[in-house]
Design a protein around this motif. Structure first.
Motif, PDB file in Angstrom:
ATOM      1  N   ARG A  41       0.841  -1.198   0.000  1.00 56.78           N
ATOM      2  CA  ARG A  41       0.000   0.000   0.000  1.00 56.78           C
ATOM      3  C   ARG A  41       0.875   1.247   0.000  1.00 56.78           C
ATOM      4  O   ARG A  41       2.010   1.225   0.458  1.00 56.78           O
ATOM      5  CB  ARG A  41      -0.915   0.033   1.239  1.00 56.78           C
ATOM      6  CG  ARG A  41      -1.949  -1.068   1.285  1.00 56.78           C
ATOM      7  CD  ARG A  41      -2.954  -0.817   2.408  1.00 56.78           C
ATOM      8  NE  ARG A  41      -2.319  -0.791   3.726  1.00 56.78           N
ATOM      9  CZ  ARG A  41      -2.216   0.296   4.489  1.00 56.78           C
ATOM     10  NH1 ARG A  41      -2.655   1.473   4.041  1.00 56.78           N
ATOM     11  NH2 ARG A  41      -1.648   0.246   5.677  1.00 56.78           N
ATOM     12  N   SER A  42       0.291   2.350  -0.476  1.00 52.09           N
ATOM     13  CA  SER A  42       0.995   3.627  -0.433  1.00 52.09           C
ATOM     14  C   SER A  42       1.015   4.126   1.003  1.00 52.09           C
ATOM     15  O   SER A  42      -0.034   4.272   1.637  1.00 52.09           O
ATOM     16  CB  SER A  42       0.294   4.640  -1.344  1.00 52.09           C
ATOM     17  OG  SER A  42       0.905   5.906  -1.265  1.00 52.09           O
ATOM     18  N   ARG A  43       2.208   4.374   1.518  1.00 55.10           N
ATOM     19  CA  ARG A  43       2.364   4.832   2.896  1.00 55.10           C
ATOM     20  C   ARG A  43       2.785   6.293   2.912  1.00 55.10           C
ATOM     21  O   ARG A  43       3.753   6.674   2.256  1.00 55.10           O
ATOM     22  CB  ARG A  43       3.416   3.984   3.627  1.00 55.10           C
ATOM     23  CG  ARG A  43       3.195   2.484   3.580  1.00 55.10           C
ATOM     24  CD  ARG A  43       1.900   2.062   4.264  1.00 55.10           C
ATOM     25  NE  ARG A  43       1.872   2.444   5.668  1.00 55.10           N
ATOM     26  CZ  ARG A  43       2.261   1.640   6.672  1.00 55.10           C
ATOM     27  NH1 ARG A  43       2.751   0.429   6.407  1.00 55.10           N
ATOM     28  NH2 ARG A  43       2.162   2.040   7.924  1.00 55.10           N
ATOM     29  N   GLN A  44       2.031   7.103   3.655  1.00 60.31           N
ATOM     30  CA  GLN A  44       2.364   8.524   3.762  1.00 60.31           C
ATOM     31  C   GLN A  44       3.445   8.709   4.815  1.00 60.31           C
ATOM     32  O   GLN A  44       3.383   8.146   5.911  1.00 60.31           O
ATOM     33  CB  GLN A  44       1.123   9.331   4.130  1.00 60.31           C
ATOM     34  CG  GLN A  44       1.263  10.834   3.942  1.00 60.31           C
ATOM     35  CD  GLN A  44       1.917  11.541   5.120  1.00 60.31           C
ATOM     36  OE1 GLN A  44       1.863  11.056   6.243  1.00 60.31           O
ATOM     37  NE2 GLN A  44       2.537  12.699   4.864  1.00 60.31           N
ATOM     38  N   ILE A  45       4.460   9.509   4.478  1.00 58.84           N
ATOM     39  CA  ILE A  45       5.588   9.749   5.369  1.00 58.84           C
ATOM     40  C   ILE A  45       5.741  11.257   5.532  1.00 58.84           C
ATOM     41  O   ILE A  45       5.900  11.983   4.546  1.00 58.84           O
ATOM     42  CB  ILE A  45       6.884   9.136   4.799  1.00 58.84           C
ATOM     43  CG1 ILE A  45       6.704   7.625   4.608  1.00 58.84           C
ATOM     44  CG2 ILE A  45       8.072   9.424   5.705  1.00 58.84           C
ATOM     45  CD1 ILE A  45       7.793   6.981   3.786  1.00 58.84           C
ATOM     46  N   ASP A  46       5.686  11.725   6.768  1.00 64.82           N
ATOM     47  CA  ASP A  46       5.772  13.174   7.015  1.00 64.82           C
ATOM     48  C   ASP A  46       7.069  13.745   6.458  1.00 64.82           C
ATOM     49  O   ASP A  46       7.066  14.789   5.801  1.00 64.82           O
ATOM     50  CB  ASP A  46       5.676  13.459   8.512  1.00 64.82           C
ATOM     51  CG  ASP A  46       4.300  13.135   9.078  1.00 64.82           C
ATOM     52  OD1 ASP A  46       3.354  12.987   8.277  1.00 64.82           O
ATOM     53  OD2 ASP A  46       4.178  13.025  10.314  1.00 64.82           O
TER      54      ASP A  46
END
Length: 250
Positions: A41-46
């Protein structure tokens, strides 16, 4: 909804703090996304920190900037360690203005650093002062500068070597990307022009600024050694040498 909500300002502030403290061998991308190797899955990273000049992800660091009133607890650390494993990060920073519990500290161990960055840092930080993204389709994007490459040219006197030795002139640039759409930008400090270098839109030799120096900017798509697809900002020098000066995941 405001143009920049407070949590987003906090994330950008952490990205700026990270970029200002790191070696130039590493590049910083705020608001990044990576496809997890385990989750797919696409993981959001700050904030994503990666090698600037090559596709080796072994130095990858991820940062989670949590703007909230409660302390980081053990469940936060466990979820973050899961993200790190999924995206192949060797180290991570959990950042919070409220501190952390003893259990969280024990669970973090060596792979995770828990940092305290108070909210009173925010009043003196304004990402809206950064230059606007030059892509007209990007409504509120701002350019996050994270690299400062220098290039030199050798100039001979008009009368040739008989008039004296060659002089070396150094030109400094800022390179970075939009904190919303990710488009690469280059600022030439000599002519003050900001170049936009969009992915997939350039052919031939690339683009250069008003100085018309003998180097060209363009982008390239490359996979890192884990198989993740990255966009790379590259410069082609007069010698034919090609250098990667910035990177970000697609």
């Amino acid at each position: 909804m405001t143009v920049r909500q407070s949590w987003e300002v906090y994330e950008r502030m952490i990205a700026r703090l990270m970029a200002d403290q790191l070696t130039t061998e590493l590049c910083v991308t705020p608001n990044a996304r990576l496809v997890g190797e385990i989750s797919r899955r696409s993981r959001q990273i700050d904030v994503l920190i990666d090698s600037r000049h090559d596709n080796d992800p072994s130095r990858r660091v991820v940062v989670d900037a949590k703007k909230r009133k409660r302390k980081i607890d053990v469940t936060d650390v466990e979820a973050f360690r899961g993200l790190m494993e999924d995206v192949g990060a060797s180290h991570g920073f959990l950042v919070c203005p409220a501190g952390h519990t003893k259990a969280a500290e024990k669970r973090a161990q060596l792979a995770v650093s828990i940092c305290l960055v108070p909210l009173d840092h925010i009043p003196n930080f304004d990402p809206m002062a950064w230059p606007r993204c030059t892509d007209t389709r990007c409504l509120h994007g701002r350019i996050f500068w994270d690299g400062y490459p220098e290039f030199s040219v050798k100039a001979l006197p008009i009368g040739g070597l008989a008039q004296g030795g060659a002089k070396i002139f150094t030109y400094v640039h800022h390179v970075g990307k939009c904190d919303r759409c990710g488009q690469f930008h280059v600022l030439c400090l000599s002519c003050a022009q900001i170049l936009s270098v969009p992915e997939g839109a350039l052919t031939g030799v690339g683009v250069r600024c008003r100085c018309q120096m003998p180097w060209f900017w363009r982008t390239s798509a490359q996979h890192d050694r884990r198989g993740s697809l990255f966009a790379e900002l590259r410069v082609t020098l007069a010698t034919g040498e090609i250098k990667t000066v910035d990177r970000r995941p697609f």
